[in-house]
Design an enzyme around this catalytic site. Structure first.
Site, PDB file in Angstrom:
ATOM      1  N   GLN A 117      -5.029  -0.510  -4.828  1.00 25.19           N
ATOM      2  CA  GLN A 117      -5.677  -1.607  -5.546  1.00 25.19           C
ATOM      3  C   GLN A 117      -6.400  -1.122  -6.791  1.00 25.19           C
ATOM      4  O   GLN A 117      -6.388  -1.787  -7.833  1.00 25.19           O
ATOM      5  CB  GLN A 117      -6.641  -2.327  -4.600  1.00 25.19           C
ATOM      6  CG  GLN A 117      -7.322  -3.529  -5.231  1.00 25.19           C
ATOM      7  CD  GLN A 117      -8.217  -4.254  -4.249  1.00 25.19           C
ATOM      8  OE1 GLN A 117      -8.043  -4.159  -3.043  1.00 25.19           O
ATOM      9  NE2 GLN A 117      -9.186  -4.991  -4.761  1.00 25.19           N
ATOM     10  N   CYS A 171       0.849  -1.188   0.000  1.00 25.17           N
ATOM     11  CA  CYS A 171       0.000   0.000   0.000  1.00 25.17           C
ATOM     12  C   CYS A 171       0.891   1.248   0.000  1.00 25.17           C
ATOM     13  O   CYS A 171       1.791   1.382   0.823  1.00 25.17           O
ATOM     14  CB  CYS A 171      -0.872  -0.034   1.249  1.00 25.17           C
ATOM     15  SG  CYS A 171      -1.559   1.547   1.747  1.00 25.17           S
ATOM     16  N   GLU A 172       0.635   2.147  -0.943  1.00 27.30           N
ATOM     17  CA  GLU A 172       1.486   3.328  -1.034  1.00 27.30           C
ATOM     18  C   GLU A 172       1.234   4.337   0.089  1.00 27.30           C
ATOM     19  O   GLU A 172       2.029   5.245   0.290  1.00 27.30           O
ATOM     20  CB  GLU A 172       1.315   4.020  -2.383  1.00 27.30           C
ATOM     21  CG  GLU A 172      -0.024   4.670  -2.616  1.00 27.30           C
ATOM     22  CD  GLU A 172      -0.108   5.343  -3.976  1.00 27.30           C
ATOM     23  OE1 GLU A 172      -0.790   6.373  -4.069  1.00 27.30           O
ATOM     24  OE2 GLU A 172       0.495   4.843  -4.948  1.00 27.30           O
ATOM     25  N   HIS A 173       0.145   4.171   0.819  1.00 23.50           N
ATOM     26  CA  HIS A 173      -0.158   5.113   1.902  1.00 23.50           C
ATOM     27  C   HIS A 173       0.548   4.765   3.207  1.00 23.50           C
ATOM     28  O   HIS A 173       0.928   5.650   3.960  1.00 23.50           O
ATOM     29  CB  HIS A 173      -1.675   5.173   2.136  1.00 23.50           C
ATOM     30  CG  HIS A 173      -2.444   5.593   0.934  1.00 23.50           C
ATOM     31  ND1 HIS A 173      -3.620   5.002   0.540  1.00 23.50           N
ATOM     32  CD2 HIS A 173      -2.177   6.541   0.006  1.00 23.50           C
ATOM     33  CE1 HIS A 173      -4.058   5.574  -0.556  1.00 23.50           C
ATOM     34  NE2 HIS A 173      -3.203   6.499  -0.907  1.00 23.50           N
ATOM     35  N   HIS A 174       0.696   3.453   3.479  1.00 22.65           N
ATOM     36  CA  HIS A 174       1.296   3.032   4.749  1.00 22.65           C
ATOM     37  C   HIS A 174       2.485   2.085   4.568  1.00 22.65           C
ATOM     38  O   HIS A 174       3.125   1.707   5.537  1.00 22.65           O
ATOM     39  CB  HIS A 174       0.248   2.333   5.626  1.00 22.65           C
ATOM     40  CG  HIS A 174      -0.986   3.146   5.838  1.00 22.65           C
ATOM     41  ND1 HIS A 174      -2.136   2.981   5.092  1.00 22.65           N
ATOM     42  CD2 HIS A 174      -1.239   4.154   6.700  1.00 22.65           C
ATOM     43  CE1 HIS A 174      -3.052   3.843   5.492  1.00 22.65           C
ATOM     44  NE2 HIS A 174      -2.542   4.566   6.466  1.00 22.65           N
ATOM     45  N   CYS A 196      -3.166  -2.661   6.078  1.00 19.29           N
ATOM     46  CA  CYS A 196      -3.337  -1.318   6.650  1.00 19.29           C
ATOM     47  C   CYS A 196      -4.722  -1.159   7.276  1.00 19.29           C
ATOM     48  O   CYS A 196      -4.932  -0.269   8.094  1.00 19.29           O
ATOM     49  CB  CYS A 196      -3.084  -0.232   5.603  1.00 19.29           C
ATOM     50  SG  CYS A 196      -4.184  -0.299   4.177  1.00 19.29           S
ATOM     51  N   HIS A 206      -6.130  -6.000   2.928  1.00 23.32           N
ATOM     52  CA  HIS A 206      -5.179  -4.925   3.184  1.00 23.32           C
ATOM     53  C   HIS A 206      -4.765  -4.910   4.651  1.00 23.32           C
ATOM     54  O   HIS A 206      -5.603  -4.727   5.535  1.00 23.32           O
ATOM     55  CB  HIS A 206      -5.811  -3.571   2.824  1.00 23.32           C
ATOM     56  CG  HIS A 206      -6.096  -3.411   1.365  1.00 23.32           C
ATOM     57  ND1 HIS A 206      -5.402  -2.526   0.570  1.00 23.32           N
ATOM     58  CD2 HIS A 206      -6.991  -4.019   0.555  1.00 23.32           C
ATOM     59  CE1 HIS A 206      -5.858  -2.598  -0.666  1.00 23.32           C
ATOM     60  NE2 HIS A 206      -6.827  -3.497  -0.707  1.00 23.32           N
TER      61      HIS A 206
END
Length: 198
Positions: free
Chosen positions: A127, A86-89, A157, A155
């Site tokens: 995703q 995940c590019e956010h976390h 996250c 996920h």
């Protein structure tokens, strides 16, 4: 060109390891402790591997096995496993992608479809974009009449932090060409893969 672009892969991994060492220290751990001495380099090598998609081309992968084909019936590959970050976390998300396409004179070797998924999954991702990128790459490379993908993923996250919903999963879809305009084709594809799943 950034300064990092001049580094060799080995130099990049070495720098990533240095950053991991700093992070571990900032978390309150002793990086000289026996169990952690080699952890920064191990983590750096692991991160380098799971992001190898940045150093690969889906087009190059698919061009290795392209064949002429007169048929026009739908070709479906179900449940291609993938692992991504995940590019956010920067926590893992993982699941399967099912792909269907309508050939127009050319087909792709089945394993190359799986490798195409791998190229895009092995990057920092969301995703929704992963699903679309795989579809568009196949459409662009073979000029199919249409391509559709359904992606199901879990996920970490959402499971390890935040709302901590361990049973949740996410389904995303993307359609190109005839699949985007023909509801009957979409229904045929969904039937072939067993629907959207749980």
């Amino acid at each position: 060109m950034t300064m990092n672009e001049n580094l060799t892969p080995e130099e990049r991994v070495e720098r990533i390891a240095g950053h991991f060492s700093e992070i571990i220290s900032l978390l309150g751990e002793d990086t000289s402790r026996e169990g952690l001495v080699k952890t920064p380099m191990r983590a750096a090598k692991a991160l380098w591997y799971v992001t190898k998609g940045y150093r690969e081309s889906a087009e190059d992968v698919m061009r290795q096995a392209m064949f002429e084909h007169d048929g026009s019936q739908m070709i479906v590959v179900r449940d291609i496993e993938f692992y991504s970050l995940c590019e956010h976390h920067m926590l893992p998300f993982f699941g399967t992608i099912s792909l269907g396409y309508l050939p127009k004179g050319r087909i792709i070797g089945l394993s190359k479809l799986a490798r195409c998924v791998e190229v895009f999954a092995r990057r920092l991702q969301v995703q929704e974009r992963l699903t679309a990128e795989v579809c568009r790459a196949v459409q662009r490379e073979i000029g199919a009449e249409g391509v559709m993908a359904v992606c199901r993923a879990r996920h970490l996250c959402m499971q390890m932090r935040g709302v901590e919903k361990q049973s949740s999963s996410t389904v995303t879809t993307h359609a190109e060409g005839l699949f985007a305009t023909d509801a009957a084709l979409r229904a045929e594809f969904l039937q072939a893969i067993g629907g959207y799943g749980a």
